[in-house]
Design a protein around this motif. Structure first.
Motif, PDB file in Angstrom:
ATOM      1  N   LEU A  77       0.738  -1.052   0.222  1.00 54.71           N
ATOM      2  CA  LEU A  77      -0.546   0.200   0.245  1.00 54.71           C
ATOM      3  C   LEU A  77       0.649   1.463   0.265  1.00 54.71           C
ATOM      4  O   LEU A  77       0.657   2.346  -0.585  1.00 54.71           O
ATOM      5  CB  LEU A  77      -0.762  -0.011   1.118  1.00 54.71           C
ATOM      6  N   PHE A  78       1.776   0.977   0.856  1.00 56.49           N
ATOM      7  CA  PHE A  78       2.892   2.589   0.618  1.00 56.49           C
ATOM      8  C   PHE A  78       3.347   2.678  -0.087  1.00 56.49           C
ATOM      9  O   PHE A  78       3.501   4.005  -0.834  1.00 56.49           O
ATOM     10  CB  PHE A  78       3.618   2.252   2.686  1.00 56.49           C
ATOM     11  N   MET A  79       3.814   1.602  -1.187  1.00 55.60           N
ATOM     12  CA  MET A  79       4.334   1.938  -2.498  1.00 55.60           C
ATOM     13  C   MET A  79       3.773   2.269  -3.183  1.00 55.60           C
ATOM     14  O   MET A  79       3.622   2.869  -4.703  1.00 55.60           O
ATOM     15  CB  MET A  79       5.368   0.832  -3.000  1.00 55.60           C
ATOM     16  N   THR A  80       2.301   1.371  -3.516  1.00 56.84           N
ATOM     17  CA  THR A  80       1.256   1.631  -4.158  1.00 56.84           C
ATOM     18  C   THR A  80       1.222   3.787  -4.699  1.00 56.84           C
ATOM     19  O   THR A  80       0.805   4.383  -5.219  1.00 56.84           O
ATOM     20  CB  THR A  80      -0.018   1.512  -4.146  1.00 56.84           C
ATOM     21  N   GLY A  81       0.665   4.416  -3.234  1.00 56.23           N
ATOM     22  CA  GLY A  81       0.727   5.697  -3.478  1.00 56.23           C
ATOM     23  C   GLY A  81       2.227   5.974  -3.502  1.00 56.23           C
ATOM     24  O   GLY A  81       1.966   7.254  -3.942  1.00 56.23           O
ATOM     25  N   ASP A  82       3.352   5.703  -3.376  1.00 55.70           N
ATOM     26  CA  ASP A  82       4.140   6.633  -3.424  1.00 55.70           C
ATOM     27  C   ASP A  82       4.441   6.622  -5.414  1.00 55.70           C
ATOM     28  O   ASP A  82       4.720   6.884  -5.793  1.00 55.70           O
ATOM     29  CB  ASP A  82       6.099   6.151  -3.189  1.00 55.70           C
ATOM     30  N   VAL A  88       3.046   7.530  11.603  1.00 53.78           N
ATOM     31  CA  VAL A  88       2.498   9.074  11.547  1.00 53.78           C
ATOM     32  C   VAL A  88       3.704  10.085  11.757  1.00 53.78           C
ATOM     33  O   VAL A  88       3.039  10.721  10.764  1.00 53.78           O
ATOM     34  CB  VAL A  88       3.339   8.957  13.482  1.00 53.78           C
ATOM     35  N   MET A  89       5.047   9.773  10.833  1.00 49.88           N
ATOM     36  CA  MET A  89       5.547  11.210  10.479  1.00 49.88           C
ATOM     37  C   MET A  89       4.850  11.693   9.156  1.00 49.88           C
ATOM     38  O   MET A  89       4.714  12.683   8.546  1.00 49.88           O
ATOM     39  CB  MET A  89       6.759  11.239  10.492  1.00 49.88           C
ATOM     40  N   TRP A  90       4.827  10.341   8.398  1.00 52.87           N
ATOM     41  CA  TRP A  90       4.112   9.816   7.070  1.00 52.87           C
ATOM     42  C   TRP A  90       2.808  11.401   6.540  1.00 52.87           C
ATOM     43  O   TRP A  90       2.640  11.541   5.711  1.00 52.87           O
ATOM     44  CB  TRP A  90       4.488   8.988   6.126  1.00 52.87           C
ATOM     45  N   CYS A  91       1.692  10.571   7.709  1.00 53.44           N
ATOM     46  CA  CYS A  91       0.144  11.251   7.992  1.00 53.44           C
ATOM     47  C   CYS A  91       0.617  12.673   8.062  1.00 53.44           C
ATOM     48  O   CYS A  91      -0.198  13.020   7.078  1.00 53.44           O
ATOM     49  CB  CYS A  91      -0.973  10.458   8.782  1.00 53.44           C
ATOM     50  N   VAL A  92       1.592  13.159   9.137  1.00 51.15           N
ATOM     51  CA  VAL A  92       1.163  14.258   9.661  1.00 51.15           C
ATOM     52  C   VAL A  92       2.451  15.379   8.373  1.00 51.15           C
ATOM     53  O   VAL A  92       1.252  16.104   8.268  1.00 51.15           O
ATOM     54  CB  VAL A  92       2.226  14.792  11.182  1.00 51.15           C
ATOM     55  N   PHE A  93       3.271  15.445   7.773  1.00 51.43           N
ATOM     56  CA  PHE A  93       3.240  15.807   7.006  1.00 51.43           C
ATOM     57  C   PHE A  93       3.172  15.828   6.101  1.00 51.43           C
ATOM     58  O   PHE A  93       3.448  16.261   4.617  1.00 51.43           O
ATOM     59  CB  PHE A  93       5.031  15.454   6.988  1.00 51.43           C
ATOM     60  N   HIS A  94       2.436  14.410   5.583  1.00 49.80           N
ATOM     61  CA  HIS A  94       1.869  14.513   4.114  1.00 49.80           C
ATOM     62  C   HIS A  94       0.041  15.458   3.987  1.00 49.80           C
ATOM     63  O   HIS A  94       0.216  16.226   3.125  1.00 49.80           O
ATOM     64  CB  HIS A  94       1.409  12.976   4.168  1.00 49.80           C
ATOM     65  N   VAL A  95       0.089  15.828   5.578  1.00 55.72           N
ATOM     66  CA  VAL A  95      -1.213  16.723   4.914  1.00 55.72           C
ATOM     67  C   VAL A  95      -0.555  17.859   4.885  1.00 55.72           C
ATOM     68  O   VAL A  95      -1.410  18.780   4.291  1.00 55.72           O
ATOM     69  CB  VAL A  95      -1.851  16.637   6.606  1.00 55.72           C
ATOM     70  N   LEU A  96       0.853  18.421   6.252  1.00 56.08           N
ATOM     71  CA  LEU A  96       1.326  19.968   5.903  1.00 56.08           C
ATOM     72  C   LEU A  96       1.464  19.677   4.821  1.00 56.08           C
ATOM     73  O   LEU A  96       1.334  20.971   3.508  1.00 56.08           O
ATOM     74  CB  LEU A  96       2.230  19.670   6.997  1.00 56.08           C
ATOM     75  N   PHE A  97       2.532  19.618   4.107  1.00 53.35           N
ATOM     76  CA  PHE A  97       2.330  19.275   2.150  1.00 53.35           C
ATOM     77  C   PHE A  97       1.625  19.856   1.603  1.00 53.35           C
ATOM     78  O   PHE A  97       1.240  20.111   0.448  1.00 53.35           O
ATOM     79  CB  PHE A  97       3.373  18.030   2.278  1.00 53.35           C
ATOM     80  N   LEU A  98       0.550  18.599   1.631  1.00 54.17           N
ATOM     81  CA  LEU A  98      -0.664  19.309   0.516  1.00 54.17           C
ATOM     82  C   LEU A  98      -1.424  20.608   1.191  1.00 54.17           C
ATOM     83  O   LEU A  98      -1.654  20.987   0.016  1.00 54.17           O
ATOM     84  CB  LEU A  98      -2.129  17.869   0.956  1.00 54.17           C
ATOM     85  N   VAL A  99      -1.843  20.163   2.547  1.00 50.49           N
ATOM     86  CA  VAL A  99      -2.809  21.667   3.343  1.00 50.49           C
ATOM     87  C   VAL A  99      -1.596  23.582   2.739  1.00 50.49           C
ATOM     88  O   VAL A  99      -1.676  24.194   1.964  1.00 50.49           O
ATOM     89  CB  VAL A  99      -2.464  22.038   4.733  1.00 50.49           C
ATOM     90  N   PHE A 100      -0.211  23.004   3.326  1.00 51.41           N
ATOM     91  CA  PHE A 100       0.759  24.375   3.338  1.00 51.41           C
ATOM     92  C   PHE A 100       1.409  24.651   2.325  1.00 51.41           C
ATOM     93  O   PHE A 100       1.819  25.842   1.633  1.00 51.41           O
ATOM     94  CB  PHE A 100       1.104  24.557   4.496  1.00 51.41           C
ATOM     95  N   GLY A 101       2.002  23.128   1.346  1.00 45.83           N
ATOM     96  CA  GLY A 101       2.724  23.388   0.546  1.00 45.83           C
ATOM     97  C   GLY A 101       1.996  23.636  -0.574  1.00 45.83           C
ATOM     98  O   GLY A 101       2.337  24.575  -1.524  1.00 45.83           O
ATOM     99  N   TYR A 120       9.063   7.558   5.309  1.00 45.99           N
ATOM    100  CA  TYR A 120       8.322   6.022   4.978  1.00 45.99           C
ATOM    101  C   TYR A 120       9.467   5.637   5.027  1.00 45.99           C
ATOM    102  O   TYR A 120       8.808   3.814   5.022  1.00 45.99           O
ATOM    103  CB  TYR A 120       8.040   7.099   3.383  1.00 45.99           C
ATOM    104  N   PRO A 121      11.042   5.949   4.725  1.00 40.12           N
ATOM    105  CA  PRO A 121      12.034   4.896   5.343  1.00 40.12           C
ATOM    106  C   PRO A 121      12.156   4.498   6.400  1.00 40.12           C
ATOM    107  O   PRO A 121      12.436   2.927   6.778  1.00 40.12           O
ATOM    108  CB  PRO A 121      13.702   5.357   4.551  1.00 40.12           C
ATOM    109  N   LEU A 122      11.222   5.346   7.328  1.00 36.37           N
ATOM    110  CA  LEU A 122      11.415   4.658   8.828  1.00 36.37           C
ATOM    111  C   LEU A 122      10.709   2.717   8.891  1.00 36.37           C
ATOM    112  O   LEU A 122      10.580   2.673   8.717  1.00 36.37           O
ATOM    113  CB  LEU A 122      11.113   5.498   9.315  1.00 36.37           C
ATOM    114  N   PHE A 123       9.695   3.187   8.652  1.00 35.94           N
ATOM    115  CA  PHE A 123       7.930   2.175   8.195  1.00 35.94           C
ATOM    116  C   PHE A 123       8.735   0.789   7.404  1.00 35.94           C
ATOM    117  O   PHE A 123       8.787  -0.319   7.669  1.00 35.94           O
ATOM    118  CB  PHE A 123       7.311   2.867   7.432  1.00 35.94           C
ATOM    119  N   LEU A 124       8.810   1.372   6.081  1.00 34.80           N
ATOM    120  CA  LEU A 124       9.883   0.406   4.970  1.00 34.80           C
ATOM    121  C   LEU A 124      10.962  -0.696   5.312  1.00 34.80           C
ATOM    122  O   LEU A 124      10.906  -1.763   5.644  1.00 34.80           O
ATOM    123  CB  LEU A 124      10.275   0.716   4.132  1.00 34.80           C
TER     124      LEU A 124
END
Length: 168
Positions: free
Chosen positions: A27-32, A89-102, A122-126
């Motif tokens: 799933l992670f890599m599908t998103g990537d 958790v980092m991926w989710c938080v920073f993805h939202v920040l990336f989408l909203v503010f970036g 994501y590498p932390l997870f993988l």
């Protein structure tokens, strides 16, 4: 956590006690893969140059490489499960920040900052999952278990991550 004394149930070399980790990798890599199909063009469509878009991907790649190097050590220190949770958790938080503010704010600084940090997550997870594999399967099962890791990784990024955007 480590049940190497008991025979790990498997299917064609896939350790069934880690099945959901493999699903998560796919799933992670599908998103990537999905993201790679359109994000560069989207960034340029927002008004940024191709060089700026490329730089965002370079920062992401550098952060991912750094995290890949660190993830195994971190997984050993805080346990693979906690490192995976931290990465998720980092991926989710920073993805939202990336989408909203970036992207949403068309702010290049935030694109670079949040996409870079998300690239670290994501590498932390993988790669913490690789540590989990090594810790939870018998030594004779590591090779097929790693084969399944790379299979789910490749199916995610190369198959589903490329195919799904063709439908949208």
């Amino acid at each position: 956590m480590n049940n190497l004394e008991n025979e790990t149930k498997q299917w064609l070399g896939l350790p069934l006690n880690l099945l959901w980790g493999y699903v998560a990798i796919a799933l992670f890599m599908t998103g990537d893969g999905f993201e790679l199909a359109f994000l560069s063009k989207y960034i340029t469509d927002l008004g940024f140059t191709e060089a700026q878009s490329s730089s965002a991907f370079a920062v992401y790649g550098f952060a991912a490489a750094l995290a890949a190097w660190i993830s195994g050590v971190l997984a050993e220190i805080i346990t693979p499960r906690k490192a995976m949770l931290l990465g998720f958790v980092m991926w989710c938080v920073f993805h939202v920040l990336f989408l909203v503010f970036g992207l949403g704010g068309k702010n290049y600084f935030f694109i670079m900052l949040f996409y870079g940090i998300r690239g670290f997550a994501y590498p932390l997870f993988l790669y913490s999952f690789i540590v989990m594999i090594v810790q939870n399967v018998k030594s004779t099962q590591i090779s097929p278990s790693m084969g399944w890791f790379w299979t789910t990784y490749s199916v995610g990024i190369g198959v589903f991550g490329s195919f799904i955007p063709s439908l949208t």
